[in-house]
Design a protein around this motif. Sequence first.
Motif, PDB file in Angstrom:
ATOM      1  N   PHE A   1       0.835  -1.193   0.000  1.00 25.74           N
ATOM      2  CA  PHE A   1       0.000   0.000   0.000  1.00 25.74           C
ATOM      3  C   PHE A   1       0.873   1.247   0.000  1.00 25.74           C
ATOM      4  CE2 PHE A   1      -2.820  -3.163   1.758  1.00 25.74           C
ATOM      5  CZ  PHE A   1      -4.081  -2.827   1.273  1.00 25.74           C
ATOM      6  N   GLY A   2       0.302   2.325  -0.490  1.00 25.38           N
ATOM      7  CA  GLY A   2       0.896   3.637  -0.310  1.00 25.38           C
ATOM      8  C   GLY A   2       0.201   4.351   0.833  1.00 25.38           C
ATOM      9  N   LEU A   3       0.725   5.528   1.192  1.00 27.54           N
ATOM     10  CA  LEU A   3       0.105   6.348   2.232  1.00 27.54           C
ATOM     11  C   LEU A   3      -0.219   7.724   1.664  1.00 27.54           C
ATOM     12  CD1 LEU A   3       2.092   5.816   5.589  1.00 27.54           C
ATOM     13  CD2 LEU A   3      -0.119   4.849   4.923  1.00 27.54           C
ATOM     14  N   LEU A   4      -1.394   8.208   1.995  1.00 26.42           N
ATOM     15  CA  LEU A   4      -1.783   9.576   1.693  1.00 26.42           C
ATOM     16  C   LEU A   4      -1.770  10.341   3.008  1.00 26.42           C
ATOM     17  CD1 LEU A   4      -2.988  11.706  -0.284  1.00 26.42           C
ATOM     18  CD2 LEU A   4      -5.254  10.857   0.395  1.00 26.42           C
ATOM     19  N   TYR A   5      -0.888  11.346   3.115  1.00 28.71           N
ATOM     20  CA  TYR A   5      -0.742  12.122   4.350  1.00 28.71           C
ATOM     21  C   TYR A   5      -1.016  13.583   4.037  1.00 28.71           C
ATOM     22  CZ  TYR A   5       1.497  14.289   8.424  1.00 28.71           C
ATOM     23  OH  TYR A   5       1.760  15.038   9.547  1.00 28.71           O
ATOM     24  N   LEU A   6      -2.031  14.160   4.691  1.00 30.34           N
ATOM     25  CA  LEU A   6      -2.471  15.515   4.371  1.00 30.34           C
ATOM     26  C   LEU A   6      -2.617  16.347   5.653  1.00 30.34           C
ATOM     27  CD1 LEU A   6      -5.240  14.599   1.777  1.00 30.34           C
ATOM     28  CD2 LEU A   6      -2.951  15.468   1.279  1.00 30.34           C
ATOM     29  N   PRO A   7      -1.567  17.048   6.063  1.00 30.35           N
ATOM     30  CA  PRO A   7      -1.708  18.007   7.166  1.00 30.35           C
ATOM     31  C   PRO A   7      -2.198  19.345   6.628  1.00 30.35           C
ATOM     32  CG  PRO A   7       0.591  17.838   6.515  1.00 30.35           C
ATOM     33  CD  PRO A   7      -0.181  16.900   5.609  1.00 30.35           C
ATOM     34  N   ASP A   8      -2.969  20.077   7.421  1.00 29.46           N
ATOM     35  CA  ASP A   8      -3.489  21.371   6.987  1.00 29.46           C
ATOM     36  C   ASP A   8      -3.768  22.218   8.221  1.00 29.46           C
ATOM     37  OD1 ASP A   8      -4.326  23.390   5.336  1.00 29.46           O
ATOM     38  OD2 ASP A   8      -6.047  22.310   4.500  1.00 29.46           O
ATOM     39  N   SER A   9      -3.873  23.516   8.040  1.00 31.29           N
ATOM     40  CA  SER A   9      -4.163  24.406   9.165  1.00 31.29           C
ATOM     41  C   SER A   9      -4.770  25.700   8.646  1.00 31.29           C
ATOM     42  CB  SER A   9      -2.887  24.716   9.962  1.00 31.29           C
ATOM     43  OG  SER A   9      -1.948  25.404   9.158  1.00 31.29           O
TER      44      SER A   9
ATOM     45  N   THR B   1      -5.447  20.272  11.207  1.00 28.29           N
ATOM     46  CA  THR B   1      -5.946  18.936  10.882  1.00 28.29           C
ATOM     47  C   THR B   1      -4.806  18.087  10.319  1.00 28.29           C
ATOM     48  OG1 THR B   1      -6.517  19.372   8.562  1.00 28.29           O
ATOM     49  CG2 THR B   1      -8.172  19.930  10.226  1.00 28.29           C
ATOM     50  N   THR B   2      -4.858  16.798  10.593  1.00 23.91           N
ATOM     51  CA  THR B   2      -3.990  15.850   9.896  1.00 23.91           C
ATOM     52  C   THR B   2      -4.848  14.662   9.497  1.00 23.91           C
ATOM     53  OG1 THR B   2      -3.311  14.778  11.987  1.00 23.91           O
ATOM     54  CG2 THR B   2      -1.861  16.480  11.084  1.00 23.91           C
TER      55      THR B   2
ATOM     56  N   ASN C   1      -7.204  27.054  20.215  1.00 23.33           N
ATOM     57  CA  ASN C   1      -6.547  26.262  19.183  1.00 23.33           C
ATOM     58  C   ASN C   1      -7.227  24.895  19.087  1.00 23.33           C
ATOM     59  OD1 ASN C   1      -4.374  28.064  18.412  1.00 23.33           O
ATOM     60  ND2 ASN C   1      -3.543  27.699  20.454  1.00 23.33           N
ATOM     61  N   TYR C   2      -7.835  24.627  17.959  1.00 27.46           N
ATOM     62  CA  TYR C   2      -8.516  23.358  17.737  1.00 27.46           C
ATOM     63  C   TYR C   2      -7.588  22.406  16.974  1.00 27.46           C
ATOM     64  CZ  TYR C   2     -13.232  25.051  18.986  1.00 27.46           C
ATOM     65  OH  TYR C   2     -14.332  25.524  19.643  1.00 27.46           O
ATOM     66  N   THR C   3      -7.749  21.115  17.213  1.00 31.53           N
ATOM     67  CA  THR C   3      -7.043  20.107  16.418  1.00 31.53           C
ATOM     68  C   THR C   3      -7.977  18.945  16.142  1.00 31.53           C
ATOM     69  OG1 THR C   3      -6.184  18.958  18.381  1.00 31.53           O
ATOM     70  CG2 THR C   3      -4.761  20.637  17.381  1.00 31.53           C
ATOM     71  N   THR C   4      -7.845  18.383  14.975  1.00 29.58           N
ATOM     72  CA  THR C   4      -8.551  17.143  14.665  1.00 29.58           C
ATOM     73  C   THR C   4      -7.637  16.292  13.801  1.00 29.58           C
ATOM     74  OG1 THR C   4     -10.583  16.163  13.785  1.00 29.58           O
ATOM     75  CG2 THR C   4      -9.702  18.059  12.595  1.00 29.58           C
ATOM     76  N   ASP C   5      -7.584  15.005  14.108  1.00 29.87           N
ATOM     77  CA  ASP C   5      -6.689  14.082  13.407  1.00 29.87           C
ATOM     78  C   ASP C   5      -7.451  12.809  13.077  1.00 29.87           C
ATOM     79  OD1 ASP C   5      -3.848  15.415  13.979  1.00 29.87           O
ATOM     80  OD2 ASP C   5      -4.988  15.443  15.850  1.00 29.87           O
ATOM     81  N   ARG C   6      -7.168  12.271  11.907  1.00 26.71           N
ATOM     82  CA  ARG C   6      -7.782  11.006  11.507  1.00 26.71           C
ATOM     83  C   ARG C   6      -6.756  10.177  10.759  1.00 26.71           C
ATOM     84  NH1 ARG C   6     -13.898  10.207   9.350  1.00 26.71           N
ATOM     85  NH2 ARG C   6     -14.007   7.976   9.826  1.00 26.71           N
ATOM     86  N   TYR C   7      -6.475   8.990  11.288  1.00 31.50           N
ATOM     87  CA  TYR C   7      -5.467   8.104  10.713  1.00 31.50           C
ATOM     88  C   TYR C   7      -6.113   6.757  10.417  1.00 31.50           C
ATOM     89  CZ  TYR C   7      -1.809  11.266  12.560  1.00 31.50           C
ATOM     90  OH  TYR C   7      -1.011  12.345  12.836  1.00 31.50           O
TER      91      TYR C   7
END
Length: 391
Positions: A149-157, A171-172, A245-251
């Motif tokens: 598999f590959g990985l799609l990694y998308l951090p944003d702010s 977000t990540t 400061n809000y954060t949300t992460d989904r892996y």
Amino acid sequence: MKSAFFTLFSFILLFAGCGEPEKDKPAGVAEPEVAEVPKEPFYRRYEGSVNGDSVVVHWHQFGGLVYAAFYHQHRGRKIELFNWEDTVKNGKDFYLTERPATEFGTDTDPHWMVSVAGDNLTGKWISGDTTRTALISLTEAYPPGSYQFGLLYLPDSASLLHDRPEPMARTTNLSIIPQSSFPATTRSFLLPLLSRQFGCKDERADLQTCIAGLNKAYFENYRAEVSQWDTSGLSDPGFSSPTFNYTTDRYIRINFNSNDLLVLEDFMSDYSGGAHGNYASSFLNIDLKAQKVLSLNDIINASDTTRLIAILQEQAAAHFRLKSGESLQEYLFESKVPLTGNFYITHTGITFLYNPYEIAAYAVGQVNIFVPYSSIRHLLTPAFRTRLSIQ
């Protein structure tokens, strides 16, 4: 309720960002250099040995971080590995903390000091008290029934105010991606499944485009919500309030990849003000041959649910190391563990996972109750027993 020692490492990793405190590092470990973050995230499936014990490791490397899940071939209980951001050296040398997901918390955690070079992952295992070491020797491997598999990694702010970098929302998003070498039918099955899991309205849309749209909506909601608070102090140069400061992460990451069975953990964490955030994991146990997500009824005979619940209580008592006369209610909200459809499989057993607040206080963390197939062999469906060659 007794206090339970559960260091919530995945929570710390995702929320704190800076990782484990310096004082907790074992003596004699050299200070690492500042990480050089690799440009491309990747997933690798490793096989090999730790001190001669055969293991399989699912390695996810992204943004200077590592998440890995592994299991010993003869035990099959999931163990997780996490790195500290300041202990990554040159994007290939890692100092990792080992955390058994299915064992009650202990005061010390073993560590790995390993290097990634080509197809190999090698280094040294160190006991929690640093008195014992063992060799780690692993090689990337995909036997029949396992997949690359590959990985799609998308951090944003996005900042709350357009003229100031802070406060901000971050977000990540991380997801495995079936590579182009996948059989077309399997790829066509997995991609929409991943889109649905993320909540994409159009499951045929590109996953990266979908996540970008979800982030945009999240940032808009963040600004609308926080703007209703008292923000008069924001103009003060010395103003600081973490609750803004809000954060949300989904892996979405791999926990098992063998026998044409793929187990994905969907890990989510969120902070939107208050004393602390929250987090949760859900699992997809996927039969790639049949192209379906397995339910508990695909594994356990429906008529044997009551017997499974009784065995689950026995395993929960062992998990919490109950003494004679003690009740599970010493640790949990109730005296019994309910059956849940949130579970994950390996080749040796099934683990039922309960997220914070589900059956216990937040401080207890996630509760993973492992039930070996050897204790429920007579409850397993014939098709599942045949699939994993369970005698």
